[in-house]
Scaffold this active site. Structure first.
Site, PDB file in Angstrom:
ATOM      1  N   TRP A  10      -6.203  10.443   2.196  1.00  0.00           N
ATOM      2  CA  TRP A  10      -5.552   9.193   1.798  1.00  0.00           C
ATOM      3  C   TRP A  10      -4.207   8.999   2.455  1.00  0.00           C
ATOM      4  CZ3 TRP A  10      -8.694   5.706   0.566  1.00  0.00           C
ATOM      5  CH2 TRP A  10      -9.838   5.973  -0.204  1.00  0.00           C
TER       6      TRP A  10
ATOM      7  N   ASP B 105       1.832   7.103  -3.095  1.00  0.00           N
ATOM      8  CA  ASP B 105       0.504   6.637  -3.489  1.00  0.00           C
ATOM      9  C   ASP B 105       0.056   7.495  -4.671  1.00  0.00           C
ATOM     10  OD1 ASP B 105      -2.166   6.039  -3.822  1.00  0.00           O
ATOM     11  OD2 ASP B 105      -2.774   6.624  -1.786  1.00  0.00           O
TER      12      ASP B 105
ATOM     13  N   LYS C  38      -8.938   4.482 -11.051  1.00  0.00           N
ATOM     14  CA  LYS C  38      -9.015   5.916 -11.314  1.00  0.00           C
ATOM     15  C   LYS C  38      -8.555   6.246 -12.738  1.00  0.00           C
ATOM     16  CE  LYS C  38      -9.993   6.269  -6.911  1.00  0.00           C
ATOM     17  NZ  LYS C  38      -9.030   6.272  -5.835  1.00  0.00           N
TER      18      LYS C  38
END
Ligand code: PLP
Length: 361
Positions: free
Chosen positions: A102, A172, A196
């Site tokens: 990511w 993030d 999530k």
């Protein structure tokens, strides 16, 4: 009710109380005669849900007054591009700590806009650890530093966020938002896709220092402007009203059960149970990540061979333990144990791991 234990990485498990509340209210919201998702986003009823969610974010994460809380469609991936478009120029630079899949994606997008520089890269070590702060040499002229607090695919997590001094830190937090407090002395901005730990997909929660919002470009298309979203209370255009509603419900649930202190207790208990099962398996289950970088949200492990791993996933599925296959890019197994995963779910998984090992080990 036929609910199973869903260990999927995202979209992922939501608290059953949240789903039940939403289904009770879906057709006729609070006796209004219509669904909340059929209503104007400018009306009083929706506004209570919308503003209520923002207030709850501020309360639960103890967000200081000099930070904006913004909802933006497009998930975390839009933020990978939107952050550099707003804050980076062709002749300025930003630092990236590439801890996994990511963080790398964020770097790749930023590179299209300005001088994105990798200051640490875990690729050669197969993304098995988070660097220590003294391995990072920040560039003095960087306009920000990007990190990913929890690498969802690789299963590693910053135990403590780095102190980047005067350089704004942008995090993030897609896969560990609302699972830990945020040290606002270190963090200038965070963003998180909602699917999530908060809600269904369709939105990112963005928390951004007002001074940084002030620096964000204004000569770009409207939707990409943080200042517009902030000034309009995330109602510049039509927000994803269903996702905002579900965020509101999840945050109410989180507050009701005891807020972050209780979430952290459950989080540590669940993670310890799983890592103990791996560590005490005599090498049958192995963790590829360094002990002091282990994620408390996404636990990854391997088994002696791929065939056994496939059998494990299939047999587990039959017992109501779903979503345990590792990401296709890394293989192995992965159990995502987000806030909504009950302790019993992890207990059931650990018992299954013991039984499977006895039978096939
Ligand atoms: C899932 C995830 C993303 C991507 O989120 P989207 O909402 O699908 O864009 C980004 N970063 C991390 C850490 C993630 O877990």
């Amino acid at each position: 009710m036929g609910r199973i234990f869903n260990f999927s990485a995202g979209p992922s498990i939501l608290p059953v109380e949240v789903l039940e509340e939403a289904s009770r209210q879906l057709v006729d919201y609070n006796n209004s005669g219509m669904s909340l998702i059929e209503m104007s986003h400018r009306g009083k009823i929706y506004d209570e849900v919308h503003s209520g969610a923002i207030v709850l974010v501020r309360e639960i994460l103890q967000v200081p007054d000099d930070y904006e809380i913004i909802f933006i469609q497009g998930g975390a991936t839009l933020q990978f591009g939107m952050v550099p478009m707003a804050l980076l120029t062709a002749d300025s630079s930003a630092d990236f700590v590439v801890t996994g899949t990511w963080a790398k994606k964020a770097y790749q997008d930023a590179r299209l806009i300005g001088n994105a520089q990798i200051i640490w890269d875990g690729a050669d070590e197969k993304y098995r650890r988070i660097p220590s702060i003294d391995e990072l040499s920040l560039h003095d002229d960087a306009v920000y530093v990007h990190i990913c607090s929890n690498e969802t695919i690789d299963g590693i997590q910053w135990q403590q966020l780095p102190d980047t001094g005067g350089i704004p830190l942008i995090v993030d937090m897609s896969s560990d938002i609302m699972s830990r407090p945020v040290d606002w002395n270190k963090v200038s901005m965070l963003f998180a896709g909602t699917q999530k730990n908060l809600a269904p997909a369709g939105m990112a929660l963005v928390i951004m220092k007002k001074s940084l919002v002030g620096k964000a470009r204004k000569d770009i298309p409207a939707y990409l402007r943080y200042d517009l979203h902030a000034n309009e209370n995330s109602l510049y255009n039509t927000p994803p009203t269903f996702t905002v509603w579900m965020t509101n419900l999840t945050l109410h649930w989180l507050k009701r059960i005891g807020g972050l202190p209780e979430i952290e207790k459950r989080r540590d208990r669940k993670a310890a149970m799983l890592y103990d099962a791996i560590d005490n398996s005599g090498g049958y289950y192995t963790s590829p990540v360094d002990k002091n970088s282990r994620s408390t949200m996404n636990v990854v492990w391997h088994m002696p061979d791929e065939q056994l791993e496939n059998k494990f996933v299939n047999d587990a599925e039959k017992e109501g333990l779903s979503g345990l296959k590792g990401h296709r890019s890394v293989g192995g197994l992965r159990a995502s144990i987000y806030n909504a995963m009950p302790v019993e779910g992890v207990q059931t998984l650990v018992e299954f791991m013991h039984r499977f090992m006895e039978k096939h080990g």
